[in-house]
Design an enzyme around this catalytic site. Sequence first.
Site, PDB file in Angstrom:
ATOM      1  N   LYS A 226      65.856  82.032   8.233  1.00 29.93           N
ATOM      2  CA  LYS A 226      65.637  81.199   7.043  1.00 29.93           C
ATOM      3  C   LYS A 226      66.746  80.159   6.920  1.00 29.93           C
ATOM      4  CE  LYS A 226      65.769  81.454   1.931  1.00 29.93           C
ATOM      5  NZ  LYS A 226      65.715  82.315   0.738  1.00 29.93           N
ATOM      6  N   ASP A 231      69.474  76.162  -2.210  1.00 29.81           N
ATOM      7  CA  ASP A 231      68.344  76.680  -2.985  1.00 29.81           C
ATOM      8  C   ASP A 231      68.621  76.489  -4.472  1.00 29.81           C
ATOM      9  OD1 ASP A 231      66.173  77.986  -3.981  1.00 29.81           O
ATOM     10  OD2 ASP A 231      66.720  79.990  -3.262  1.00 29.81           O
ATOM     11  N   LYS A 238      67.023  77.758 -10.832  1.00 25.55           N
ATOM     12  CA  LYS A 238      67.945  78.887 -10.977  1.00 25.55           C
ATOM     13  C   LYS A 238      68.950  78.617 -12.097  1.00 25.55           C
ATOM     14  CE  LYS A 238      68.212  80.554  -6.171  1.00 25.55           C
ATOM     15  NZ  LYS A 238      67.631  81.873  -6.426  1.00 25.55           N
ATOM     16  N   ASP A 249      72.191  79.885   1.657  1.00 22.19           N
ATOM     17  CA  ASP A 249      70.795  80.274   1.822  1.00 22.19           C
ATOM     18  C   ASP A 249      70.232  79.886   3.192  1.00 22.19           C
ATOM     19  OD1 ASP A 249      68.858  81.811   0.591  1.00 22.19           O
ATOM     20  OD2 ASP A 249      67.824  80.104  -0.318  1.00 22.19           O
ATOM     21  N   ASP A 308      61.001  79.447  -6.611  1.00 22.91           N
ATOM     22  CA  ASP A 308      62.264  80.034  -6.125  1.00 22.91           C
ATOM     23  C   ASP A 308      62.020  81.090  -5.044  1.00 22.91           C
ATOM     24  OD1 ASP A 308      64.957  80.375  -5.948  1.00 22.91           O
ATOM     25  OD2 ASP A 308      65.189  81.435  -7.858  1.00 22.91           O
ATOM     26  N   GLU A 310      60.997  80.643  -2.143  1.00 22.75           N
ATOM     27  CA  GLU A 310      60.689  79.637  -1.121  1.00 22.75           C
ATOM     28  C   GLU A 310      60.914  80.131   0.298  1.00 22.75           C
ATOM     29  OE1 GLU A 310      63.552  79.920  -2.547  1.00 22.75           O
ATOM     30  OE2 GLU A 310      64.862  79.821  -0.794  1.00 22.75           O
ATOM     31  N   ARG A 312      60.207  82.949   1.805  1.00 19.90           N
ATOM     32  CA  ARG A 312      59.047  83.592   2.443  1.00 19.90           C
ATOM     33  C   ARG A 312      57.993  82.568   2.817  1.00 19.90           C
ATOM     34  NH1 ARG A 312      58.233  87.550  -2.500  1.00 19.90           N
ATOM     35  NH2 ARG A 312      60.472  87.093  -2.630  1.00 19.90           N
TER      36      ARG A 312
HETATM   37  N1  BES Z   1      67.766  82.733  -1.806  1.00 21.78           N
HETATM   38  C1  BES Z   1      67.208  83.532  -2.849  1.00 21.78           C
HETATM   39  C2  BES Z   1      67.583  84.992  -2.746  1.00 21.78           C
HETATM   40  C3  BES Z   1      69.007  85.349  -2.980  1.00 21.78           C
HETATM   41  C4  BES Z   1      69.558  85.230  -4.246  1.00 21.78           C
HETATM   42  C5  BES Z   1      69.763  85.871  -1.968  1.00 21.78           C
HETATM   43  C6  BES Z   1      70.852  85.607  -4.462  1.00 21.78           C
HETATM   44  C7  BES Z   1      71.057  86.249  -2.174  1.00 21.78           C
HETATM   45  C8  BES Z   1      71.605  86.115  -3.443  1.00 21.78           C
HETATM   46  C9  BES Z   1      65.680  83.476  -2.799  1.00 21.78           C
HETATM   47  O1  BES Z   1      65.150  82.264  -2.396  1.00 21.78           O
HETATM   48  C10 BES Z   1      65.189  83.747  -4.179  1.00 21.78           C
HETATM   49  O2  BES Z   1      65.466  82.976  -5.036  1.00 21.78           O
HETATM   50  N2  BES Z   1      64.456  84.854  -4.344  1.00 21.78           N
HETATM   51  C11 BES Z   1      63.936  85.232  -5.609  1.00 21.78           C
HETATM   52  C12 BES Z   1      62.498  85.657  -5.419  1.00 21.78           C
HETATM   53  C13 BES Z   1      61.722  85.816  -6.695  1.00 21.78           C
HETATM   54  C14 BES Z   1      61.553  84.483  -7.397  1.00 21.78           C
HETATM   55  C15 BES Z   1      60.364  86.423  -6.366  1.00 21.78           C
HETATM   56  C16 BES Z   1      64.780  86.374  -6.151  1.00 21.78           C
HETATM   57  O3  BES Z   1      65.231  87.212  -5.354  1.00 21.78           O
HETATM   58  O4  BES Z   1      65.023  86.398  -7.350  1.00 21.78           O
HETATM   59 ZN    ZN Z   2      66.326  81.112  -1.154  1.00 19.10          ZN
HETATM   60 MN    MN Z   3      64.932  80.888  -3.971  1.00 16.12          MN
END
Ligand code: BES
Ligand code: ZN
Ligand code: MN
Length: 458
Positions: A226, A231, A238, A249, A308, A310, A312
């Site tokens: 990824k 992000d 966020k 990210d 958010d 994104e 996946r």
């Molecule tokens: N990059 C983030 C995940 C992340 C956040 C990794 C903090 C490490 C530390 C990812 O893109 C994300 O925002 N995931 C969301 C998914 C949700 C919206 C279904 C999450 O984990 O809150």
């Molecule tokens: Zn992310």
């Molecule tokens: Mn995200």
Amino acid sequence: MSDVILQTWDGHAVPIHALTEAETKVVLAGDAFAAALAATAEFKGRVGQLLLIPNSDGALDRVLFGAGDAQHPVAFRTLPGKLPAGVYRIAAQPDGVTADQISLYFALGSYRFDRYKTHDGERARLVAPDADVTEILQITHACALARDMINTPANDMGPLQIETIAREIAEQHGARITVIQGDGLLEGNYPAVHAVGRAADPARASRMIEISWGEADKPMVCLVGKGVVFDTGGLDIKPSAGMRNMKKDMGGAAHALALGRMIMSAKLPVRLSILVPVVENAISGDAMRPGDILASRKGVSIEVGNTDAEGRLILADALTRACELDPALTIDMATLTGAARVALGPQLPPYFTDDEGLASQIEAAARAEWDPLWRLPLWKAYGEALDSDIADIRNDPDGWAQAGAVTAALFLQRFAPKGPWVHLDIFAWNPRARPGWPAGGEAQAIRGLYRMIRERFA
Ligand code: BES
Ligand code: ZN
Ligand code: MN
């Protein structure tokens, strides 16, 4: 940065006696001066303790280091940060600890991110005549590359910079590289990668990077990473605390490139494809919206419940591309969910696979390399949380399933190759410094994965 591990050294090297607590007692019993210093410093040879012993001129004569035993070779990560600058050699080491282990952990523990520091101090270096220095430097340089990429802020580690690093790696190893960029992603049938990254400034347009290496008759290993250079969360923006570290990210992309470089440097008998979708999850008038339905390379329609989620989306297209290469093994790495960190914390990345043989190989290799990870399940029943009313799948799992790292892995599984596949939800970050582990970017699991691949395809 000059290498901290030296195969040979003509000048003087200060001897380090790496001792267990039991050995410390024996050594101090025969050395009254050291015993007196040890008494005032409360040096008992406990793991990580250090005692500097001067000669009669006041210069450093020798060092005692509490190294634990063969069960704790990773303690040598703490050594370089405690030593004054200079050149050292290991004069004694506990039974079972190898010269390779000492050099490897010393080098990993020496890492500092100094790109933006005007003054970079001298550091401790280790002469290791008995170690396989070439291999150790290949591994530690790859880890340092991943850490540097993660630590570098998004203004200096955008899509172009990642492409440049990928091109350098490919060139160094005689690999082929293709890069599909911007609107070319539509033509090249990477619609989800295009949709996620299209809000970014044109100078930071999305990329689909593909590196191919190795001979046609070898088994194919696909590495997918990824590469979200920053992000923001997109329109489902966020909060500030959650955005603060999102330069990391692209950690999965950094890990895939670093692991790929280890494999190519060692000329492992495999074919390799490194697939790195690189995007900025930004906000503009052209940003994807909550509720949009995206096409994907696989033809599966995806409802964007949350912009958010994104990672996946871009991995869906990259994993579909992996399927087309008929891999013998696929590994994807991603800073995919906050839920993975809630489940296991920053030091222990979860991995997901339905292949029991692969899981036990990963487990054994990770343990041998002191590169920890922990298995979480691809719990089928939670897959229903990804059902969409109006599309084939949604990217934001319904809240009832709760296990966000698991549902993210299940989302990826819908696109992953049917053969051996493992997904790692890495954190790629040390939230606070501890001796041997500076705060900031961290390479997780790739040394263990490298060993697993070496053994699996030997
Ligand atoms: N990059 C983030 C995940 C992340 C956040 C990794 C903090 C490490 C530390 C990812 O893109 C994300 O925002 N995931 C969301 C998914 C949700 C919206 C279904 C999450 O984990 O809150
Ligand atoms: Zn992310
Ligand atoms: Mn995200």
